[in-house]
Design an enzyme around this catalytic site. Structure first.
Site, PDB file in Angstrom:
ATOM      1  N   ARG A   5     -10.465  -3.976  -3.319  1.00 42.09           N
ATOM      2  CA  ARG A   5     -11.261  -2.757  -2.618  1.00 42.09           C
ATOM      3  C   ARG A   5     -12.589  -3.278  -2.303  1.00 42.09           C
ATOM      4  O   ARG A   5     -13.553  -2.318  -2.208  1.00 42.09           O
ATOM      5  CB  ARG A   5     -11.411  -1.711  -3.541  1.00 42.09           C
ATOM      6  CG  ARG A   5     -10.000  -1.162  -3.773  1.00 42.09           C
ATOM      7  CD  ARG A   5      -9.975   0.424  -4.078  1.00 42.09           C
ATOM      8  NE  ARG A   5      -8.765   1.047  -4.534  1.00 42.09           N
ATOM      9  CZ  ARG A   5      -8.077   1.090  -5.571  1.00 42.09           C
ATOM     10  NH1 ARG A   5      -8.960   0.613  -6.680  1.00 42.09           N
ATOM     11  NH2 ARG A   5      -6.915   1.563  -5.720  1.00 42.09           N
ATOM     12  N   LYS A  44     -18.592  -5.769  11.686  1.00 40.61           N
ATOM     13  CA  LYS A  44     -17.374  -5.470  12.350  1.00 40.61           C
ATOM     14  C   LYS A  44     -16.421  -6.652  11.769  1.00 40.61           C
ATOM     15  O   LYS A  44     -16.549  -7.702  12.029  1.00 40.61           O
ATOM     16  CB  LYS A  44     -17.464  -5.516  13.786  1.00 40.61           C
ATOM     17  CG  LYS A  44     -17.962  -4.082  14.377  1.00 40.61           C
ATOM     18  CD  LYS A  44     -18.005  -3.957  15.782  1.00 40.61           C
ATOM     19  CE  LYS A  44     -18.512  -2.795  16.401  1.00 40.61           C
ATOM     20  NZ  LYS A  44     -18.338  -2.583  17.853  1.00 40.61           N
ATOM     21  N   GLU A  87     -22.755 -13.726  25.642  1.00 37.07           N
ATOM     22  CA  GLU A  87     -23.311 -12.677  24.759  1.00 37.07           C
ATOM     23  C   GLU A  87     -24.853 -12.703  24.456  1.00 37.07           C
ATOM     24  O   GLU A  87     -25.408 -11.756  24.244  1.00 37.07           O
ATOM     25  CB  GLU A  87     -22.655 -12.933  23.335  1.00 37.07           C
ATOM     26  CG  GLU A  87     -21.148 -12.756  23.174  1.00 37.07           C
ATOM     27  CD  GLU A  87     -20.714 -11.162  22.987  1.00 37.07           C
ATOM     28  OE1 GLU A  87     -21.490 -10.608  22.958  1.00 37.07           O
ATOM     29  OE2 GLU A  87     -19.558 -11.129  22.950  1.00 37.07           O
ATOM     30  N   LYS A 108     -29.903  -6.769  17.532  1.00 41.65           N
ATOM     31  CA  LYS A 108     -28.939  -6.191  16.998  1.00 41.65           C
ATOM     32  C   LYS A 108     -29.108  -5.616  15.775  1.00 41.65           C
ATOM     33  O   LYS A 108     -28.353  -4.472  15.356  1.00 41.65           O
ATOM     34  CB  LYS A 108     -27.399  -7.474  16.876  1.00 41.65           C
ATOM     35  CG  LYS A 108     -26.527  -6.667  16.386  1.00 41.65           C
ATOM     36  CD  LYS A 108     -25.193  -7.663  16.583  1.00 41.65           C
ATOM     37  CE  LYS A 108     -23.987  -6.829  16.281  1.00 41.65           C
ATOM     38  NZ  LYS A 108     -22.605  -7.697  16.698  1.00 41.65           N
ATOM     39  N   GLU A 166     -21.227   2.848  14.829  1.00 47.99           N
ATOM     40  CA  GLU A 166     -21.094   3.072  16.503  1.00 47.99           C
ATOM     41  C   GLU A 166     -20.724   4.476  16.613  1.00 47.99           C
ATOM     42  O   GLU A 166     -19.839   4.863  17.673  1.00 47.99           O
ATOM     43  CB  GLU A 166     -19.872   1.988  17.079  1.00 47.99           C
ATOM     44  CG  GLU A 166     -20.135   2.035  18.469  1.00 47.99           C
ATOM     45  CD  GLU A 166     -19.236   0.710  19.140  1.00 47.99           C
ATOM     46  OE1 GLU A 166     -19.285  -0.476  18.426  1.00 47.99           O
ATOM     47  OE2 GLU A 166     -18.328   1.099  19.854  1.00 47.99           O
ATOM     48  N   ARG A 212     -24.986   1.973  19.240  1.00 52.80           N
ATOM     49  CA  ARG A 212     -24.184   0.547  19.259  1.00 52.80           C
ATOM     50  C   ARG A 212     -23.489   0.196  20.154  1.00 52.80           C
ATOM     51  O   ARG A 212     -23.032  -1.052  20.492  1.00 52.80           O
ATOM     52  CB  ARG A 212     -23.616   0.618  17.691  1.00 52.80           C
ATOM     53  CG  ARG A 212     -22.963  -0.686  17.495  1.00 52.80           C
ATOM     54  CD  ARG A 212     -22.772  -1.160  15.798  1.00 52.80           C
ATOM     55  NE  ARG A 212     -22.173  -2.332  15.838  1.00 52.80           N
ATOM     56  CZ  ARG A 212     -21.746  -2.944  14.419  1.00 52.80           C
ATOM     57  NH1 ARG A 212     -22.229  -2.450  13.573  1.00 52.80           N
ATOM     58  NH2 ARG A 212     -21.285  -4.214  14.762  1.00 52.80           N
ATOM     59  N   ASN A 224     -21.574  -3.368  23.700  1.00 51.58           N
ATOM     60  CA  ASN A 224     -20.667  -3.729  24.343  1.00 51.58           C
ATOM     61  C   ASN A 224     -20.682  -3.686  25.972  1.00 51.58           C
ATOM     62  O   ASN A 224     -19.626  -3.583  26.837  1.00 51.58           O
ATOM     63  CB  ASN A 224     -19.427  -2.606  24.162  1.00 51.58           C
ATOM     64  CG  ASN A 224     -19.070  -2.566  22.714  1.00 51.58           C
ATOM     65  OD1 ASN A 224     -18.782  -3.583  22.152  1.00 51.58           O
ATOM     66  ND2 ASN A 224     -18.795  -1.291  22.152  1.00 51.58           N
ATOM     67  N   HIS A 265     -18.053  -5.314  28.211  1.00 52.06           N
ATOM     68  CA  HIS A 265     -16.879  -5.894  27.279  1.00 52.06           C
ATOM     69  C   HIS A 265     -15.534  -4.972  27.745  1.00 52.06           C
ATOM     70  O   HIS A 265     -14.566  -5.595  27.544  1.00 52.06           O
ATOM     71  CB  HIS A 265     -17.092  -5.208  26.079  1.00 52.06           C
ATOM     72  CG  HIS A 265     -18.044  -6.444  25.052  1.00 52.06           C
ATOM     73  ND1 HIS A 265     -19.340  -6.944  25.575  1.00 52.06           N
ATOM     74  CD2 HIS A 265     -17.545  -7.328  24.061  1.00 52.06           C
ATOM     75  CE1 HIS A 265     -19.627  -7.898  24.559  1.00 52.06           C
ATOM     76  NE2 HIS A 265     -18.457  -8.107  23.566  1.00 52.06           N
ATOM     77  N   HIS A 309     -12.444  -7.058  28.303  1.00 52.43           N
ATOM     78  CA  HIS A 309     -11.259  -6.846  27.572  1.00 52.43           C
ATOM     79  C   HIS A 309     -10.076  -6.867  28.737  1.00 52.43           C
ATOM     80  O   HIS A 309      -9.086  -7.277  28.366  1.00 52.43           O
ATOM     81  CB  HIS A 309     -11.075  -5.529  26.706  1.00 52.43           C
ATOM     82  CG  HIS A 309     -11.978  -5.833  25.768  1.00 52.43           C
ATOM     83  ND1 HIS A 309     -12.694  -4.602  24.959  1.00 52.43           N
ATOM     84  CD2 HIS A 309     -12.728  -6.880  24.883  1.00 52.43           C
ATOM     85  CE1 HIS A 309     -13.463  -5.244  23.959  1.00 52.43           C
ATOM     86  NE2 HIS A 309     -13.422  -6.387  23.943  1.00 52.43           N
ATOM     87  N   HIS A 316     -13.793 -15.579  25.803  1.00 50.98           N
ATOM     88  CA  HIS A 316     -14.167 -14.190  25.457  1.00 50.98           C
ATOM     89  C   HIS A 316     -15.619 -14.005  26.111  1.00 50.98           C
ATOM     90  O   HIS A 316     -16.066 -13.081  26.823  1.00 50.98           O
ATOM     91  CB  HIS A 316     -14.457 -13.649  24.215  1.00 50.98           C
ATOM     92  CG  HIS A 316     -15.059 -12.423  23.804  1.00 50.98           C
ATOM     93  ND1 HIS A 316     -14.317 -11.083  24.362  1.00 50.98           N
ATOM     94  CD2 HIS A 316     -16.275 -12.118  23.425  1.00 50.98           C
ATOM     95  CE1 HIS A 316     -15.173 -10.189  23.898  1.00 50.98           C
ATOM     96  NE2 HIS A 316     -16.412 -10.744  23.282  1.00 50.98           N
TER      97      HIS A 316
HETATM   98  N1  GLY Z   1     -19.975  -7.074  19.394  1.00 53.08           N
HETATM   99  C1  GLY Z   1     -20.512  -5.795  19.320  1.00 53.08           C
HETATM  100  C2  GLY Z   1     -20.829  -4.952  18.079  1.00 53.08           C
HETATM  101  O1  GLY Z   1     -20.800  -5.584  17.011  1.00 53.08           O
HETATM  102  O2  GLY Z   1     -21.314  -3.818  17.813  1.00 53.08           O
END
Ligand code: GLY
Length: 374
Positions: free
Chosen positions: A124, A146, A188, A231, A241, A245, A249, A252, A256, A270
């Site tokens: 957990r 993430k 990025e 960030k 998000e 946040r 993206n 992105h 994608h 990417h």
């Molecule tokens: N890569 C975008 C984020 O971490 O929100």
């Protein structure tokens, strides 16, 4: 040590440091020791990264009296799978990694996401340390919590928010990156300037980007520091998000779709897709009357000046038409009630979340970009 910068990610009760600078892998033992309840860690890495960085990490840990065991996985996106998640979790259990222990993720975004997710669900939740070895992972994926794996339905569709306890971004590790991966990671980096910091974009455009791609240490450290600081501030305000946040993206959703169209492989990395996606987001913003003609032209010229592709024409092989790409974009996690939400911009450094984007304008921008390739 003067050449190490620290950015703090300020999440109440889960505050952590991102340490940035050369030589952090070799001194990882000293950096990590204060986190440990016992002198033992588990390392998850991939074969490509292990060849360069595993021995220095193990030595650095041993010098601080920390025992380690290592699981080395195949390099590549295919490793972010259910099968490898099971493999990592079962290995950690077999290694008797306990609730108070720490898992080290040594590698790029794939290893960070996979090992982070394994740490999130093991017993957990156990703590983990990100040791990102690619530019992309140092400026983006290792920070913010993430974690996850891919599913047959798409990328990153299974996962959890699980913040690391520490991030060690060793900028000297970038010396071992293949030039294509370094350039891809730059997608990025430039994203941060484009979304929220025009002065950072100007700094990059005035020579810092070329210096960092050429290996200049101070430029690398400063670029990573500024991206991580931006960030960290966004993640502290919007960890899961709900709003802001999503700005991270930028480019992105286009990326994608292009990655899905090209099979998530060598045809398009990417970060290369992020750079292309940023150009398309600025083109669409201009088409919608949101920003000047000059903005997308500047972004394109900046990338081309660095030898980075700025148009889908650079992608080898066939691509779907504009409708096909829009269908792929509609799979994005940002879609709500079938409406396409995109990150658009009013200027360089001024991105915002656009709801219900006009599909006709989008189709025109994509058709034009695809026509330019013939
Ligand atoms: N890569 C975008 C984020 O971490 O929100």
């Amino acid at each position: 040590m003067t050449r190490i910068e620290t950015v703090q990610v300020g999440l109440e009760g889960r505050d952590y440091a991102v340490r940035i600078g050369p030589g952090l892998i070799a001194r990882a033992g000293t950096e990590i020791a204060p986190l440990l309840a016992r002198a033992r860690v588990a390392i998850v890495t991939d074969a490509q990264v292990a060849a360069h960085h595993l021995a220095p990490l193990q030595d650095g840990l041993a010098q601080a009296g920390i025992e380690s065991s290592t699981l080395t996985l195949p390099a590549g996106e295919a490793t972010k799978s259910w099968a490898e998640l099971t493999h990592v979790v079962e290995w950690l259990l077999a290694e008797r990694i306990e609730r108070r222990d720490v898992v080290l993720a040594l590698g790029g975004g794939v290893i960070g996401d996979l090992a982070g997710f394994a740490a999130a669900i093991l017993r957990r939740g156990v703590r983990f340390v990100q040791i990102p070895t690619t530019l992309l992972a140092q400026v983006d994926s290792s920070v913010g919590g993430k974690t996850g794996i891919n599913s047959a339905h798409g990328k990153n569709l299974v996962g959890a928010f699980h913040q690391p306890a520490l991030v060690l971004a060793d900028t000297a590790a970038l010396d071992t990156l293949p030039p294509r991966d370094l350039r891809a990671g730059y997608g990025e980096v430039v994203k941060y300037g484009l979304l929220g910091d025009a002065a950072f974009f100007d700094w990059l455009d005035d020579g810092a980007a070329a210096a960092l791609l050429a290996g200049q240490e101070a430029a690398r450290r400063e670029a990573v520091r500024r991206c991580v600081a931006m960030k960290a501030a966004i993640v502290a305000r919007d960890e899961t998000e709900e709003g802001e946040r999503a700005l991270l993206n930028l480019g992105h959703t286009f990326c994608h779709a292009l990655e899905a169209a090209t099979g998530y492989g060598d045809r398009l990395l990417h970060g290369e897709g992020v750079a292309l996606g940023c150009v398309l987001a600025f083109e669409l913003s201009h088409r919608l009357g949101l920003c000047s003609r000059e903005a997308p032209e500047r972004v394109r010229a900046h990338l081309r000046g660095l030898g980075i592709a700025a148009d889908p024409g650079a992608i080898a092989g066939p691509l779907p038409d504009a409708d096909g790409l829009i269908a792929l974009m509609a799979q994005d996690k940002k879609v709500r009630d079938g409406q396409l939400r995109l990150i658009l911009a009013r200027a360089i450094g001024a991105a915002f979340i656009a709801e219900d984007v006009d599909r006709r304008a989008l189709a025109e921008v994509l058709a034009q970009a695809l026509a330019a390739r013939r």
